[in-house]
Motif scaffolding. Structure first.
Motif, PDB file in Angstrom:
ATOM      1  N   SER A   1     -33.211 -42.412 -37.927  1.00  0.00           N
ATOM      2  CA  SER A   1     -33.570 -42.530 -39.343  1.00  0.00           C
ATOM      3  C   SER A   1     -33.051 -43.848 -39.893  1.00  0.00           C
ATOM      4  N   TYR A   2     -33.832 -44.445 -40.761  1.00  0.00           N
ATOM      5  CA  TYR A   2     -33.463 -45.710 -41.387  1.00  0.00           C
ATOM      6  C   TYR A   2     -33.156 -45.459 -42.859  1.00  0.00           C
ATOM      7  N   ALA A   3     -32.794 -46.526 -43.581  1.00  0.00           N
ATOM      8  CA  ALA A   3     -32.349 -46.380 -44.966  1.00  0.00           C
ATOM      9  C   ALA A   3     -33.387 -45.644 -45.794  1.00  0.00           C
ATOM     10  N   THR A   4     -32.988 -44.498 -46.311  1.00  0.00           N
ATOM     11  CA  THR A   4     -33.914 -43.709 -47.125  1.00  0.00           C
ATOM     12  C   THR A   4     -33.342 -43.436 -48.516  1.00  0.00           C
ATOM     13  N   ASP A   5     -32.150 -43.958 -48.816  1.00  0.00           N
ATOM     14  CA  ASP A   5     -31.579 -43.801 -50.144  1.00  0.00           C
ATOM     15  C   ASP A   5     -30.833 -45.085 -50.502  1.00  0.00           C
ATOM     16  N   TRP A   6     -30.492 -45.223 -51.774  1.00  0.00           N
ATOM     17  CA  TRP A   6     -29.862 -46.462 -52.225  1.00  0.00           C
ATOM     18  C   TRP A   6     -28.493 -46.707 -51.593  1.00  0.00           C
ATOM     19  N   PRO A   7     -27.625 -45.697 -51.449  1.00  0.00           N
ATOM     20  CA  PRO A   7     -26.338 -45.976 -50.803  1.00  0.00           C
ATOM     21  C   PRO A   7     -26.495 -46.566 -49.396  1.00  0.00           C
ATOM     22  N   SER A   8     -27.436 -46.020 -48.620  1.00  0.00           N
ATOM     23  CA  SER A   8     -27.650 -46.537 -47.267  1.00  0.00           C
ATOM     24  C   SER A   8     -28.191 -47.958 -47.307  1.00  0.00           C
ATOM     25  N   ALA A   9     -29.160 -48.185 -48.192  1.00  0.00           N
ATOM     26  CA  ALA A   9     -29.799 -49.500 -48.264  1.00  0.00           C
ATOM     27  C   ALA A   9     -28.812 -50.574 -48.707  1.00  0.00           C
ATOM     28  N   THR A  10     -28.044 -50.295 -49.765  1.00  0.00           N
ATOM     29  CA  THR A  10     -27.116 -51.298 -50.278  1.00  0.00           C
ATOM     30  C   THR A  10     -25.944 -51.531 -49.330  1.00  0.00           C
ATOM     31  N   LYS A  11     -25.517 -50.489 -48.631  1.00  0.00           N
ATOM     32  CA  LYS A  11     -24.431 -50.660 -47.659  1.00  0.00           C
ATOM     33  C   LYS A  11     -24.862 -51.597 -46.533  1.00  0.00           C
ATOM     34  N   LYS A  12     -26.108 -51.441 -46.095  1.00  0.00           N
ATOM     35  CA  LYS A  12     -26.646 -52.323 -45.049  1.00  0.00           C
ATOM     36  C   LYS A  12     -26.656 -53.768 -45.535  1.00  0.00           C
ATOM     37  N   ILE A  13     -27.073 -53.975 -46.786  1.00  0.00           N
ATOM     38  CA  ILE A  13     -27.125 -55.326 -47.338  1.00  0.00           C
ATOM     39  C   ILE A  13     -25.727 -55.927 -47.414  1.00  0.00           C
ATOM     40  N   TYR A  14     -24.757 -55.135 -47.887  1.00  0.00           N
ATOM     41  CA  TYR A  14     -23.394 -55.648 -48.041  1.00  0.00           C
ATOM     42  C   TYR A  14     -22.786 -56.016 -46.690  1.00  0.00           C
ATOM     43  N   GLU A  15     -23.139 -55.277 -45.662  1.00  0.00           N
ATOM     44  CA  GLU A  15     -22.581 -55.530 -44.330  1.00  0.00           C
ATOM     45  C   GLU A  15     -23.230 -56.720 -43.638  1.00  0.00           C
ATOM     46  N   ASN A  16     -24.282 -57.266 -44.230  1.00  0.00           N
ATOM     47  CA  ASN A  16     -24.946 -58.430 -43.653  1.00  0.00           C
ATOM     48  C   ASN A  16     -24.005 -59.639 -43.692  1.00  0.00           C
ATOM     49  N   ASP A  17     -23.936 -60.386 -42.591  1.00  0.00           N
ATOM     50  CA  ASP A  17     -23.042 -61.544 -42.513  1.00  0.00           C
ATOM     51  C   ASP A  17     -23.358 -62.591 -43.574  1.00  0.00           C
TER      52      ASP A  17
END
Length: 547
Positions: free
Chosen positions: A285-301
């Motif tokens: 499963s991939y980002a399906t809610d805002w917490p998952s989506a924003t966490k992925k963005i924040y973890e981007n180098d």
């Protein structure tokens, strides 16, 4: 007319309507299309999209896996000179290291009617070129040849992409009328995409399933004394879902007063990957809610890691904030320091291109480099500062959880009097007065732990223009008087942009012409450079054509 006859004629009309759509082929421009002088439903239209079709397929390539092939065909009619810009087309494509896209333009032709003969002008090499937007995105541009009033242009482009996270966005409406728009997706059962539709046009949607087969070739050596190579094939059957979206006779989406972005109401559809489910493996499963989506963005180098870099600016910021006590003093001095020293290079993005350190050294950077740098400096000074993801007006509204929904970032500081929003990329912006491009309903604030909150981007205070005027009218109807005009916030920002690098004589000439040829004397302007204060104009005027 009898009911049976009416039904018969309706059936025939529907048949030919469908036939026209399904029989569309590039290169088959008709004399009737070229002869058409105005659009039948919008006589003011400068151009119209006669037909636009997009088709997305998945192609399996051995040793590489699935690739997405997108083919778009377009035919446009030019009615007036004001529509010539539609002969200039641009298609964006991804350049990043994790899956570069390839784009090909084909069948690009301009058609004109000369007498009774259709003449064709094919796109030449000098009419096609690439432009690098940033390190992640490029743009393929074409300029169609020999475009005139009455021309019909058509072209096709193909994008080959290894990026499976999203399909191409499809807009059914445009700023000109659209006669027919069709979008088709062919999605293997291994991928689950979530369609996100916006707008108010009813789409005709049909689904069907077809059986598809993947052929995988393999070879192996066998035998003891005499080895030989044995070739074999494995066939894998799967189901493909074909979804077709159709819209017809769509009116132009025109800018309206009090609508901050007409694209937010334009009918369109996007698809984001929600899940993959391949044979003999668990579902992912991939980002399906805002917490998952924003966490992925924040973890981007290119995002969160850049916020943690402080060594390059510490000495400068220490000297700036020494002796300052209130958070507002720190915000003011750091904000103006970044605005004065780092110039925006006109590139959007919430990810850094060359990084905040290099942007600081070069005194230039993209939106992310400027505003993530600003956020890091504010944090270093002891303030509770966080980045806010934004989708610009030109990019649409981020209504659904989606890492690709945003294309911009600003800074936010939580102060005793409330949230303060900052964008250091615009020299005329001030705290809570963002550039117009960033005023697009809502953004998402991301904290260090990856959690997020909705942030209202729209102004909370009215922008005012206050005019005080004294005048007299003599017996001949001649008016003379004095005027004082004060403008605040966004009205002041608009004025400052308007007069930036414009001589006073040029400005006054335009002011006089816009007000029925008045004569202006004694003109003065206050607070043009002091952005914290209202900008004021004072002048005397006379006019003989005002009564």
């Amino acid at each position: 007319m009898k009911l049976s006859q009416l039904a018969f004629f309706l059936l025939i009309a529907t048949f030919f309507s469908n036939l026209n759509a399904q029989d569309f082929k590039l290169g088959k421009v008709s004399v009737a299309e070229l002869q058409e002088k105005v659009h039948p439903r919008d006589s003011a239209a400068v151009a119209a999209i006669l037909y636009k079709k997009g088709e997305v397929r998945f192609e399996y390539i051995e040793d590489e896996g699935f690739k997405i092939i997108t083919v778009v065909q377009t035919r446009i009619k030019i009615y007036k000179k004001e529509g010539y810009d539609w002969a200039n087309q641009a298609v964006r494509y991804y350049l990043g290291s994790n899956g570069e896209e390839k784009i090909y333009i084909s069948d690009a032709v301009t058609y004109n009617l000369v007498g009774d003969k259709i003449e064709k002008d094919k796109l030449k090499n000098d009419g096609e070129f690439n432009e690098e937007i940033n390190k992640y995105w490029g743009s393929k541009k074409i300029t169609m040849p020999n475009v005139k009033e009455g021309s019909v242009i058509e072209f096709e482009y193909t994008i080959k992409s290894p990026r499976l996270s999203e399909l191409v966005d499809w807009s059914f409406q445009s700023s000109i009328p659209v006669n027919y728009s069709e979008f088709i997706t062919h999605i293997p059962e291994y991928f689950v995409y979530r369609p996100n539709q916006k707008g108010y046009v009813f789409l005709k949607v049909t689904d069907e399933r077809k059986k598809k087969t993947i052929v995988k070739n393999s070879k192996e050596r066998s035998g003891n004394r005499v080895s030989k190579t044995v070739f074999s094939q494995t066939k894998i059957d799967y189901l493909e879902t074909i979804t077709t979206y159709v819209a017809e006779s769509l009116p132009a989406m025109k800018e309206e007063d009090y609508v901050n972005n007409i694209d937010n109401y334009t009918s369109s559809i996007s698809h984001e990957l929600a899940m993959t489910k391949f044979p003999d493996s668990s579902n992912d499963s991939y980002a399906t809610d805002w917490p998952s989506a924003t966490k992925k963005i924040y973890e981007n180098d290119d995002f969160g890691a850049e916020l943690n870099k402080t060594g390059y600016f510490e000495d400068d910021i220490n000297s700036l904030i020494t002796g300052l006590k209130t958070p507002y003093e720190k915000i003011d001095v750091i904000y103006n320091f970044v605005k004065a020293n780092i110039k925006w290079n006109d590139y959007y993005g919430y990810s850094c291109n060359d990084g905040v350190k290099k942007a600081y050294q070069d005194k230039a950077g993209n939106i992310a480099e400027i505003n993530l740098m600003l956020t890091a400096m504010l944090r270093y000074s002891g303030l509770n500062a966080n980045p806010v993801l934004v989708s610009t007006r030109s990019n649409g509204i981020a209504l659904f959880p989606n890492r690709t929904a945003f294309n911009y970032v600003i800074a936010a500081v939580e102060t005793p009097s409330g949230m303060m929003l900052l964008d250091a990329s615009d020299k005329f912006a001030t705290p809570n007065v963002l550039p117009f491009r960033a005023l697009n309903w809502i953004g998402r604030l991301i904290r260090k732990d990856g959690t997020s909150d909705v942030v209202d981007l729209m102004p909370k205070v009215n922008s005012n223009s206050t005019v005080m005027m004294n005048y007299t009218i003599d017996e001949r109807g001649m008016i003379s008087g004095k005027l004082r005009k004060q403008q605040t916030d966004y009205n002041a920002m608009t004025f400052r942009k308007k007069v930036d690098n414009v001589t006073e004589d040029s400005y006054l000439e335009k002011l006089e012409n816009e007000n029925r040829k008045i004569e202006v004397t004694g003109y003065s302007r206050e607070n043009e450079k002091d952005l914290k204060l209202a900008v004021m104009e004072t002048y005397s005027f006379t006019g003989s054509n005002l009564c």
